[in-house]
Design a protein around this motif. Structure first.
Motif, PDB file in Angstrom:
ATOM      1  N   SER A 196      29.060   6.702  -2.525  1.00 43.18           N
ATOM      2  CA  SER A 196      29.169   7.503  -3.741  1.00 43.18           C
ATOM      3  C   SER A 196      28.552   6.754  -4.905  1.00 43.18           C
ATOM      4  O   SER A 196      28.593   5.516  -4.972  1.00 43.18           O
ATOM      5  N   LYS A 197      28.005   7.494  -5.848  1.00 43.64           N
ATOM      6  CA  LYS A 197      27.416   6.917  -7.046  1.00 43.64           C
ATOM      7  C   LYS A 197      27.443   7.965  -8.155  1.00 43.64           C
ATOM      8  O   LYS A 197      27.651   9.152  -7.890  1.00 43.64           O
ATOM      9  N   PRO A 198      27.254   7.556  -9.410  1.00 46.26           N
ATOM     10  CA  PRO A 198      27.226   8.541 -10.496  1.00 46.26           C
ATOM     11  C   PRO A 198      26.065   9.520 -10.326  1.00 46.26           C
ATOM     12  O   PRO A 198      24.940   9.127 -10.005  1.00 46.26           O
ATOM     13  N   ILE A 199      26.366  10.806 -10.520  1.00 50.25           N
ATOM     14  CA  ILE A 199      25.365  11.866 -10.346  1.00 50.25           C
ATOM     15  C   ILE A 199      25.408  12.789 -11.558  1.00 50.25           C
ATOM     16  O   ILE A 199      26.490  13.224 -11.972  1.00 50.25           O
ATOM     17  N   ASN A 200      24.229  13.076 -12.100  1.00 49.93           N
ATOM     18  CA  ASN A 200      24.117  14.119 -13.114  1.00 49.93           C
ATOM     19  C   ASN A 200      23.937  15.430 -12.347  1.00 49.93           C
ATOM     20  O   ASN A 200      22.929  15.637 -11.662  1.00 49.93           O
ATOM     21  N   VAL A 201      24.915  16.351 -12.448  1.00 52.82           N
ATOM     22  CA  VAL A 201      24.897  17.543 -11.602  1.00 52.82           C
ATOM     23  C   VAL A 201      23.754  18.491 -11.943  1.00 52.82           C
ATOM     24  O   VAL A 201      23.340  19.295 -11.095  1.00 52.82           O
ATOM     25  N   LEU A 202      23.209  18.417 -13.174  1.00 54.18           N
ATOM     26  CA  LEU A 202      22.184  19.389 -13.579  1.00 54.18           C
ATOM     27  C   LEU A 202      20.898  19.248 -12.767  1.00 54.18           C
ATOM     28  O   LEU A 202      20.413  20.245 -12.206  1.00 54.18           O
TER      29      LEU A 202
ATOM     30  N   LEU B  28      21.551  20.478  -9.161  1.00 54.33           N
ATOM     31  CA  LEU B  28      21.606  21.937  -9.022  1.00 54.33           C
ATOM     32  C   LEU B  28      20.216  22.559  -9.115  1.00 54.33           C
ATOM     33  O   LEU B  28      19.903  23.522  -8.398  1.00 54.33           O
ATOM     34  N   GLU B  29      19.373  22.014 -10.003  1.00 52.14           N
ATOM     35  CA  GLU B  29      17.999  22.529 -10.121  1.00 52.14           C
ATOM     36  C   GLU B  29      17.249  22.354  -8.801  1.00 52.14           C
ATOM     37  O   GLU B  29      16.495  23.240  -8.371  1.00 52.14           O
ATOM     38  N   GLN B  30      17.467  21.201  -8.133  1.00 50.31           N
ATOM     39  CA  GLN B  30      16.802  20.965  -6.842  1.00 50.31           C
ATOM     40  C   GLN B  30      17.301  21.961  -5.794  1.00 50.31           C
ATOM     41  O   GLN B  30      16.508  22.510  -5.007  1.00 50.31           O
ATOM     42  N   VAL B  31      18.612  22.214  -5.766  1.00 52.01           N
ATOM     43  CA  VAL B  31      19.181  23.148  -4.791  1.00 52.01           C
ATOM     44  C   VAL B  31      18.648  24.552  -5.037  1.00 52.01           C
ATOM     45  O   VAL B  31      18.259  25.273  -4.095  1.00 52.01           O
ATOM     46  N   ILE B  32      18.596  24.970  -6.309  1.00 51.46           N
ATOM     47  CA  ILE B  32      18.117  26.318  -6.633  1.00 51.46           C
ATOM     48  C   ILE B  32      16.648  26.474  -6.266  1.00 51.46           C
ATOM     49  O   ILE B  32      16.221  27.505  -5.718  1.00 51.46           O
ATOM     50  N   THR B  33      15.855  25.431  -6.551  1.00 52.99           N
ATOM     51  CA  THR B  33      14.436  25.476  -6.155  1.00 52.99           C
ATOM     52  C   THR B  33      14.302  25.631  -4.646  1.00 52.99           C
ATOM     53  O   THR B  33      13.467  26.409  -4.148  1.00 52.99           O
ATOM     54  N   LEU B  34      15.134  24.917  -3.888  1.00 53.82           N
ATOM     55  CA  LEU B  34      15.098  24.995  -2.431  1.00 53.82           C
ATOM     56  C   LEU B  34      15.475  26.390  -1.933  1.00 53.82           C
ATOM     57  O   LEU B  34      14.854  26.934  -1.015  1.00 53.82           O
ATOM     58  N   MET B  35      16.499  27.006  -2.569  1.00 54.49           N
ATOM     59  CA  MET B  35      17.013  28.286  -2.099  1.00 54.49           C
ATOM     60  C   MET B  35      16.225  29.475  -2.636  1.00 54.49           C
ATOM     61  O   MET B  35      16.405  30.604  -2.152  1.00 54.49           O
ATOM     62  N   ASN B  36      15.371  29.265  -3.635  1.00 52.87           N
ATOM     63  CA  ASN B  36      14.616  30.377  -4.224  1.00 52.87           C
ATOM     64  C   ASN B  36      13.697  31.054  -3.213  1.00 52.87           C
ATOM     65  O   ASN B  36      13.417  32.246  -3.312  1.00 52.87           O
ATOM     66  N   VAL B  37      13.204  30.281  -2.232  1.00 51.69           N
ATOM     67  CA  VAL B  37      12.303  30.858  -1.223  1.00 51.69           C
ATOM     68  C   VAL B  37      13.045  31.914  -0.406  1.00 51.69           C
ATOM     69  O   VAL B  37      12.571  33.041  -0.233  1.00 51.69           O
TER      70      VAL B  37
ATOM     71  N   THR C 203      19.743  32.211 -11.121  1.00 53.65           N
ATOM     72  CA  THR C 203      19.556  31.674 -12.480  1.00 53.65           C
ATOM     73  C   THR C 203      20.581  30.591 -12.746  1.00 53.65           C
ATOM     74  O   THR C 203      21.718  30.644 -12.242  1.00 53.65           O
ATOM     75  N   LEU C 204      20.174  29.607 -13.544  1.00 58.69           N
ATOM     76  CA  LEU C 204      21.054  28.483 -13.915  1.00 58.69           C
ATOM     77  C   LEU C 204      21.347  28.568 -15.408  1.00 58.69           C
ATOM     78  O   LEU C 204      20.426  28.570 -16.228  1.00 58.69           O
ATOM     79  N   GLU C 205      22.603  28.648 -15.732  1.00 58.25           N
ATOM     80  CA  GLU C 205      23.037  28.720 -17.131  1.00 58.25           C
ATOM     81  C   GLU C 205      23.808  27.451 -17.458  1.00 58.25           C
ATOM     82  O   GLU C 205      24.875  27.197 -16.901  1.00 58.25           O
ATOM     83  N   ARG C 206      23.282  26.662 -18.381  1.00 57.30           N
ATOM     84  CA  ARG C 206      23.935  25.380 -18.696  1.00 57.30           C
ATOM     85  C   ARG C 206      23.438  24.858 -20.033  1.00 57.30           C
ATOM     86  O   ARG C 206      22.379  25.265 -20.531  1.00 57.30           O
ATOM     87  N   ALA C 207      24.190  23.966 -20.609  1.00 52.54           N
ATOM     88  CA  ALA C 207      23.774  23.280 -21.833  1.00 52.54           C
ATOM     89  C   ALA C 207      22.880  22.110 -21.446  1.00 52.54           C
ATOM     90  O   ALA C 207      22.770  21.744 -20.265  1.00 52.54           O
ATOM     91  N   ASP C 208      22.234  21.505 -22.451  1.00 54.44           N
ATOM     92  CA  ASP C 208      21.321  20.394 -22.169  1.00 54.44           C
ATOM     93  C   ASP C 208      22.040  19.053 -22.052  1.00 54.44           C
ATOM     94  O   ASP C 208      21.411  18.025 -21.845  1.00 54.44           O
ATOM     95  N   VAL C 209      23.364  19.076 -22.203  1.00 53.75           N
ATOM     96  CA  VAL C 209      24.132  17.821 -22.141  1.00 53.75           C
ATOM     97  C   VAL C 209      24.351  17.436 -20.677  1.00 53.75           C
ATOM     98  O   VAL C 209      24.856  18.256 -19.889  1.00 53.75           O
ATOM     99  N   PRO C 210      23.986  16.225 -20.264  1.00 54.82           N
ATOM    100  CA  PRO C 210      24.204  15.806 -18.870  1.00 54.82           C
ATOM    101  C   PRO C 210      25.694  15.842 -18.511  1.00 54.82           C
ATOM    102  O   PRO C 210      26.545  15.536 -19.345  1.00 54.82           O
ATOM    103  N   GLN C 211      25.981  16.219 -17.282  1.00 58.02           N
ATOM    104  CA  GLN C 211      27.358  16.252 -16.782  1.00 58.02           C
ATOM    105  C   GLN C 211      27.449  15.315 -15.591  1.00 58.02           C
ATOM    106  O   GLN C 211      26.855  15.570 -14.547  1.00 58.02           O
ATOM    107  N   TRP C 212      28.199  14.216 -15.768  1.00 60.91           N
ATOM    108  CA  TRP C 212      28.230  13.158 -14.754  1.00 60.91           C
ATOM    109  C   TRP C 212      29.489  13.244 -13.895  1.00 60.91           C
ATOM    110  O   TRP C 212      30.586  13.439 -14.405  1.00 60.91           O
ATOM    111  N   ILE C 213      29.289  13.079 -12.603  1.00 63.05           N
ATOM    112  CA  ILE C 213      30.383  12.976 -11.644  1.00 63.05           C
ATOM    113  C   ILE C 213      30.065  11.809 -10.709  1.00 63.05           C
ATOM    114  O   ILE C 213      28.963  11.245 -10.762  1.00 63.05           O
TER     115      ILE C 213
END
Length: 455
Positions: free
Chosen positions: A304-310, A313-322, A332-342
């Motif tokens: 495990s390591k720190p991950i910015n979820v934004l 999610l963009e990578q997953v959506i790009t993969l699934m768009n096909v 569509t992805l709706e989010r603010a520009d503030v990074p969200q870390w987990i």
């Protein structure tokens, strides 16, 4: 002669004793005592002395006074007068009495407190700066100490197992900031080499003039073992359910394959349709086995390591768009520009959202929108996947996550089980909102963390 201070002491107004005659009669016993003491001074050739006696005020209140007597002589050194001064010691004696009463009360409280600690069935340790100052008999029994001297002076780091030292230090740091200590579970090392799990709480008190921590613990080793047995039992039950489900799911395609194989053998020609059905059923078996393999992968191998979820999610959506484009579905992805870390394992979390997006697309007939939105609180990051599919009844929502329960025609039900397993291992939760004909929303909640220093 008398001065006003003596009038006040005796409780006589000044105008009542302009003549000393009333005093001579009222205090004849007192005057007799003074005269006898003065004569003894003269006989012993002393100039002054003092004695103590009770003295009643006009109001009836009894005073304790020290009477100082000085012998005044004339020019020929013959006794002439007595100078008598009255020192009221009553307030001082009352204070001394109150102090004694308070001391007795405090002693009683201390003795009662000590007796309470000694008889408590729970283990009690009093520590100062991490050093044990007191241990009650229950605490000695808990750590298998033969005598109190074995425990006194020990560092808590020696009692608490090294695997919990980090938690111990974190707890101290939290107290330094918040002045509060939460309940805690520790693994402790006993004097005889055995280990036990204990659960307890801590209070900060004054002990022998200094701040000290009163730690109250109970042994939960048996409870932990019972919980582990129950978990193991649940795992075995789940394994039995999985085995039954696997047998059922695989037996159907195997029965079909076996039937068509017999038809092929008995037929002079081999219709192509038979082969297509056999191939389809084999692929279904392969799908079930692959999903079981994913479910059974040990999670401990992933780092495990720190991950910015934004970006994830963009990578997953790009993969699934096909796949989405083939069904005329927009993600569509709706989010603010503030990074969200987990904190987590990127590939596992990607699989969670791939599964949720696949479920959303499978629930939608031909077109529509899947909205992925990101929000957060102080403690959690929320990722919501909302589809425009057929939705589910409350009964169907309740059954989600059970092995081989699915709302799809060709599903196995294992995908959502895998998703739940990954989210649980990341310390998170998943919430489902659905209505028939209104679509379904999955909200994944994961613990939030601070932005790493080096990114």
């Amino acid at each position: 002669m008398v001065n006003p201070a003596l009038c006040d002491l005796l409780g006589h107004p000044q105008h009542d004793i302009d003549s000393t005659a009333p005093l001579d009669h009222t205090y004849k016993d007192l005057l007799a005592d003074i005269r006898r003491f003065g004569e003894s001074l003269a006989n012993e050739r002393n100039i002054s002395g003092r004695f103590e006696r009770p003295l009643d005020q006009v109001s009836g209140r009894r005073l304790t006074v020290t009477i100082h007597v000085s012998l005044i002589r004339d020019k020929d050194a013959l006794p002439l007068h007595y100078l008598v001064q009255f020192e009221n010691r009553t307030p001082l004696l009352e204070i001394e009495e109150k102090l004694k009463s308070t001391e007795f009360a405090l002693t009683d409280i201390h003795n009662s407190y000590h007796e309470l600690l000694e008889k408590m069935p729970l283990a009690v340790l009093i520590t100062k700066k991490g050093i044990i100052q007191y241990a009650n008999p229950a605490a000695l029994r808990l750590v298998h100490a033969q005598d109190r001297s074995e425990a006194l002076g020990l560092s808590t780091n020696m009692v608490v197992d090294a695997t919990y030292h980090t938690a111990l230090e974190e707890r101290r740091k939290i107290y330094d900031v918040k002045k509060a200590l939460n309940p805690i579970v520790y693994l402790i090392n006993c004097m005889d080499g055995r280990q036990k799990y204990v659960e307890g709480f801590t209070l900060i008190i004054n002990y022998e003039g200094e701040h000290a921590a009163v730690n109250v613990f109970k042994d939960i080793t048996d409870q932990k073992q019972r919980e582990e047995y129950m978990m193991q039992s649940e795992k075995l039950t789940m394994a039995g359910q999985l085995a039954a489900g696997i047998a059922h799911e695989i037996r159907n395609p195997l029965t079909s394959i076996n039937g068509f194989m017999k038809l092929i053998r008995s037929s002079k020609r081999s219709p192509e349709t038979y082969y297509e059905i056999i191939e389809s059923e084999l692929k279904r078996i392969e799908l079930i086995v692959n999903e079981l393999l994913v479910l059974s992968k040990p999670q401990g191998k992933h780092v495990s390591k720190p991950i910015n979820v934004l970006p994830m999610l963009e990578q997953v959506i790009t993969l699934m768009n096909v796949q989405a484009a083939l069904k005329n579905i927009e993600i569509t992805l709706e989010r603010a520009d503030v990074p969200q870390w987990i904190v987590g394992e990127t590939n596992q979390l990607k699989q969670v959202f791939i599964n949720l997006l696949k479920n959303g697309m499978d629930a939608m007939d031909s077109s529509g929108t899947i909205l992925v939105s990101v929000d957060s609180t102080e403690q959690e990051v929320w990722i919501r996947v909302q589809d425009e599919g057929s939705g589910m009844t409350p009964e169907q929502v309740q059954k989600l996550g059970q092995p081989f329960f699915t709302t799809k025609d060709t599903g196995t039900g294992l995908g959502f089980m895998i998703t739940q397993n990954i989210i649980h291992n990341h310390g998170g939760s998943i919430q489902i909102e659905s209505e028939p004909g209104q679509g379904t929303a999955f909200t994944v909640k994961l613990p939030k963390t601070m932005k790493p220093e080096h990114t």
